[in-house]
Design an enzyme around this catalytic site. Structure first.
Site, short mmCIF file in Angstrom:
data_model
loop_
_atom_site.label_atom_id
_atom_site.label_comp_id
_atom_site.label_asym_id
_atom_site.label_seq_id
_atom_site.Cartn_x
_atom_site.Cartn_y
_atom_site.Cartn_z
N CYS A 127 -6.94 -1.38 8.66
CA CYS A 127 -5.66 -1.42 7.93
C CYS A 127 -5.25 -0.01 7.53
O CYS A 127 -4.11 0.42 7.76
CB CYS A 127 -5.80 -2.30 6.69
N HIS A 182 -0.88 -5.78 2.48
CA HIS A 182 -2.06 -6.63 2.57
C HIS A 182 -1.71 -8.02 2.10
O HIS A 182 -1.03 -8.18 1.07
CB HIS A 182 -3.19 -6.09 1.67
N GLU A 187 0.84 -1.20 0.00
CA GLU A 187 0.00 0.00 0.00
C GLU A 187 0.88 1.25 0.00
O GLU A 187 1.77 1.39 0.83
CB GLU A 187 -0.91 0.00 1.24
#
Length: 211
Positions: free
Chosen positions: A151, A170, A85
Site C-alpha cells: 500500500c 485504506h 493516507e
C-alpha cells in the site's frame, strides 16, 4: 470548469495472506458500478500484491490515461474506518510480497525523498465527507503511516511520478463493519470531494490556492 471530461484511475489490490477476498478491490468494483458522474471518465485496475508489478504497472497507468487523479485503495486488517493516507514513505520495505520478493534496497525510489505528501488536503476531505453524512454510519479518518508494505509502496511510487497528484485510501476488511456497497459509496463520496478540491489546471503549478 475545465473543458472535457476529467480522467480518474482507481486501483484496488488482489488477494494476499488472510485476505482471500481483498476488500479494496471489492470496494473499487462497487465504485465502478456507481460511477463518478457524466463528467468523469473512471478506469479501474486490480493490482497484484507484488513490488515488481507495482513498479512497472503504475507508470503505465499514468502514461496510458494521463489522469487528473490516481487513487489507490488497499485493505488494512487493523482499520475500522475508511482511512485517508496523507503521505507515502520511501524506506522500510522488508515484508515479502506474494511472490516472496522484497526490494534489496528496501526502498521504493533510490535517492528519492523519505516522504512525499499528497497535494490533496486529506484533513479537509475528511471533514467534508464526515459532514455529508453518508447515510451509513461510515467514518473516515486520516493517517500518516500507510504501513510500509505494498500500500505504502504503490502510494509513494504514484506520488513520486505525479508530483503528489495521487491519493491512497485504506478500507477495513469486508463486514468489519462495512459491506462492499458501503465502501463503494464511501469511495465515491471521497473521490467526488477530491475532484472538487483538486487544482483544475494540472499544467500550471503556480496558482493552486482556493479563490
Amino acid at each position: 470548469m475545465g473543458n472535457g471530461k476529467r480522467t480518474v484511475v482507481v486501483t484496488g489490490f488482489g488477494p494476499f495472506g488472510e485476505h482471500t477476498v481483498n476488500a479494496s478491490w471489492v470496494a473499487v468494483k462497487e465504485l465502478q458500478k456507481l460511477g463518478l458522474g457524466p463528467d468523469v471518465e473512471l478506469h479501474v485496475h486490480e493490482v497484484p500484491v507484488e513490488y515488481q508489478t507495482v513498479k512497472s504497472m503504475v507508470p503505465l497507468l499514468w502514461e496510458q490515461y494521463r489522469p487528473q487523479l490516481v487513487v489507490h485503495v488497499g485493505v488494512s486488517g487493523v482499520a475500522t474506518t475508511v482511512t485517508l493516507e496523507k503521505c507515502g514513505h520511501n524506506h522500510g520495505y522488508k515484508r515479502l510480497d506474494n511472490s516472496s520478493f522484497c526490494p534489496d534496497s528496501q526502498c521504493c525510489v533510490e535517492g528519492g525523498p523519505e516522504c512525499i505528501d499528497s497535494i490533496i488536503d486529506m484533513d479537509a476531505i475528511c471533514k467534508r465527507v464526515t459532514n455529508l453524512g453518508l447515510g451509513v454510519s461510515l467514518s473516515v479518518s486520516v493517517s500518516q503511516d500507510a504501513g510500509r508494505y505494498l500500500c505504502d509502496y504503490i502510494y509513494y511510487t504514484s506520488l513520486h511520478l505525479s508530483q503528489g497528484r495521487s491519493a491512497f485510501l485504506h478500507v477495513p476488511p469486508l463486514g468489519k463493519p462495512y459491506s462492499g456497497e458501503d465502501l463503494g459509496r464511501a469511495l465515491r463520496a471521497i473521490l467526488l470531494e477530491m475532484l472538487e478540491l483538486l487544482p483544475q489546471d494540472q499544467d500550471t503549478n503556480h496558482c493552486e490556492h482556493a479563490h
